[in-house]
Write a protein that holds these residues in place. Structure first.
Motif, mmCIF file in Angstrom:
data_model
loop_
_atom_site.group_PDB
_atom_site.id
_atom_site.type_symbol
_atom_site.label_atom_id
_atom_site.label_comp_id
_atom_site.label_asym_id
_atom_site.label_seq_id
_atom_site.Cartn_x
_atom_site.Cartn_y
_atom_site.Cartn_z
ATOM 1 N N TYR A 32 0.840 -1.179 0.000
ATOM 2 C CA TYR A 32 0.000 0.000 0.000
ATOM 3 C C TYR A 32 0.883 1.240 0.000
ATOM 4 C CZ TYR A 32 0.993 -0.048 5.022
ATOM 5 O OH TYR A 32 1.620 -0.069 6.238
ATOM 6 N N GLN A 34 0.674 5.574 1.006
ATOM 7 C CA GLN A 34 -0.081 6.625 1.697
ATOM 8 C C GLN A 34 0.479 7.994 1.338
ATOM 9 O OE1 GLN A 34 -0.264 5.939 5.922
ATOM 10 N NE2 GLN A 34 -0.842 3.787 5.714
ATOM 11 N N TYR A 36 0.652 12.032 2.885
ATOM 12 C CA TYR A 36 0.509 12.869 4.071
ATOM 13 C C TYR A 36 0.780 14.311 3.712
ATOM 14 C CZ TYR A 36 0.621 8.722 7.071
ATOM 15 O OH TYR A 36 0.331 7.527 7.684
ATOM 16 N N GLN A 38 2.280 17.855 5.487
ATOM 17 C CA GLN A 38 3.007 18.384 6.636
ATOM 18 C C GLN A 38 3.161 19.891 6.518
ATOM 19 O OE1 GLN A 38 6.994 16.842 7.422
ATOM 20 N NE2 GLN A 38 6.788 17.330 9.605
ATOM 21 N N GLY A 43 3.396 17.911 12.807
ATOM 22 C CA GLY A 43 3.580 16.544 12.368
ATOM 23 C C GLY A 43 2.804 16.272 11.085
ATOM 24 N N PRO A 44 3.184 15.236 10.342
ATOM 25 C CA PRO A 44 2.438 14.866 9.131
ATOM 26 C C PRO A 44 0.999 14.488 9.467
ATOM 27 C CG PRO A 44 4.573 13.771 9.189
ATOM 28 C CD PRO A 44 4.370 14.387 10.524
ATOM 29 N N PHE A 46 -2.295 12.398 7.903
ATOM 30 C CA PHE A 46 -2.703 11.393 6.932
ATOM 31 C C PHE A 46 -3.809 11.932 6.026
ATOM 32 C CE2 PHE A 46 -3.648 7.436 5.081
ATOM 33 C CZ PHE A 46 -5.008 7.197 5.174
ATOM 34 N N ASN A 94 4.453 -2.408 3.770
ATOM 35 C CA ASN A 94 4.065 -3.793 3.541
ATOM 36 C C ASN A 94 3.464 -4.344 4.810
ATOM 37 O OD1 ASN A 94 4.667 -4.660 0.878
ATOM 38 N ND2 ASN A 94 6.828 -4.429 1.350
ATOM 39 N N ASN A 97 5.235 -4.387 8.215
ATOM 40 C CA ASN A 97 6.387 -3.489 8.189
ATOM 41 C C ASN A 97 5.980 -2.063 8.519
ATOM 42 O OD1 ASN A 97 7.900 -5.617 7.431
ATOM 43 N ND2 ASN A 97 8.242 -4.959 5.341
ATOM 44 N N MET A 98 6.952 -1.270 8.842
ATOM 45 C CA MET A 98 6.702 0.120 9.142
ATOM 46 C C MET A 98 6.703 0.934 7.855
ATOM 47 S SD MET A 98 9.242 0.120 12.381
ATOM 48 C CE MET A 98 10.338 -1.021 11.540
ATOM 49 N N LEU A 99 6.049 2.082 7.913
ATOM 50 C CA LEU A 99 6.020 2.965 6.759
ATOM 51 C C LEU A 99 7.393 3.549 6.487
ATOM 52 C CD1 LEU A 99 2.828 5.200 7.043
ATOM 53 C CD2 LEU A 99 3.310 3.418 5.360
ATOM 54 N N THR A 100 7.743 3.609 5.203
ATOM 55 C CA THR A 100 8.958 4.285 4.760
ATOM 56 C C THR A 100 8.539 5.514 3.969
ATOM 57 O OG1 THR A 100 10.118 2.172 4.626
ATOM 58 C CG2 THR A 100 11.091 4.040 3.474
ATOM 59 N N PHE A 101 9.080 6.677 4.345
ATOM 60 C CA PHE A 101 8.655 7.941 3.757
ATOM 61 C C PHE A 101 9.622 8.436 2.700
ATOM 62 C CE2 PHE A 101 5.051 9.640 6.154
ATOM 63 C CZ PHE A 101 4.987 8.731 7.206
ATOM 64 N N GLY A 103 11.057 12.014 0.720
ATOM 65 C CA GLY A 103 11.551 13.280 1.257
ATOM 66 C C GLY A 103 10.563 14.425 1.175
#
Lengths: 111, 113
Positions: A32, A34, A36, A38, A43-44, A46, A94, A97-101, A103
């Motif tokens: 997936y 996402q 955001y 900011q 903070g970001p 959603f 995934n 797993n944690m979200l990877t952002f 830049g």
């Protein structure tokens, strides 16, 4: 290694136009994606989530597309307003797993 | 009511000190996170934690440790602070699964001098 690329240069557009932001990724098969928003000093926040089996998702003036062949997501804001000015971040994840952002891309909407 | 709250908002400290940043969420979420945002604005995951599992990003120095007294709190403790630790630290929470976005706190700006 996994890489998520967003245009680091600011995007300047005129009020009322459609803003289109790009998120490209490599060495990753996300389940997936996402987006955001900011604002400075905050903070970001959603905005939208789209899954790998979805091509497009809409929410009010926002539209997100997800092309797993091109490894790209496009984020559109229609009828843009000065209040839409902010930095927009895409993030990939995934299951388990944690979200990877990425830049982020700064959007400036001029009246 | 603030959904995810962090304290303090600003923290200035000297090299070598030990400090903690507190985070609380009132959303009933099962999972909490710590992210670091550097001067180039990249958000990097540090930890993910729920009541069953702690996942640590392997690039995080072991001077950083999360501490969770209960499901609603995930504090970040940093030992022997270094200049390179200066950044904005964000706490976030979410429900598990693929359907939910993260709710972030407003951040803690840490400056090490």
């Amino acid at each position: 290694s996994q890489k998520i690329e967003q245009n680091s240069e600011a995007l300047n557009i005129q009020e009322g136009k459609t803003a289109t932001l790009t998120c490209n990724y490599t060495n990753y098969s996300p389940a997936y994606l996402q987006w955001y928003r900011q604002d400075p000093g905050r903070g970001p926040v959603f905005l939208l989530l789209i899954r790998e089996n979805e091509k497009e998702k809409r929410k009010e003036r926002l539209k997100v597309t997800f092309d797993t062949t091109l490894k790209q997501s496009l984020f559109h804001i229609t009828a843009s307003q000065p209040a839409d000015s902010a930095t927009y971040l895409c993030a990939l994840g995934n299951a388990g797993n944690m979200l990877t952002f990425g830049g982020g891309t700064r959007l400036m909407v001029k009246p | 009511d603030t959904a995810v709250s962090q304290t303090p908002k600003y923290l200035v400290t000297q090299m070598g000190n030990d400090k903690s940043i507190k985070c609380e969420q009132n959303l009933g979420h099962d999972t909490m996170y710590w992210y670091k945002q550097d001067s180039k604005k990249f958000l990097k995951i540090m930890f993910s934690y729920n009541n069953k599992e702690l996942i640590i990003n392997e690039t995080v120095p072991n001077r950083f440790s999360p501490k969770s007294p209960d499901k609603a709190h995930l504090n970040l403790h940093i030992n022997s602070l270094e200049l390179g630790d200066s950044a904005v630290y964000f706490c976030a929470s979410s429900q598990p699964g693929l359907h939910y976005g993260y709710t972030f706190g407003s951040g803690t700006r840490l400056t090490v001098v």
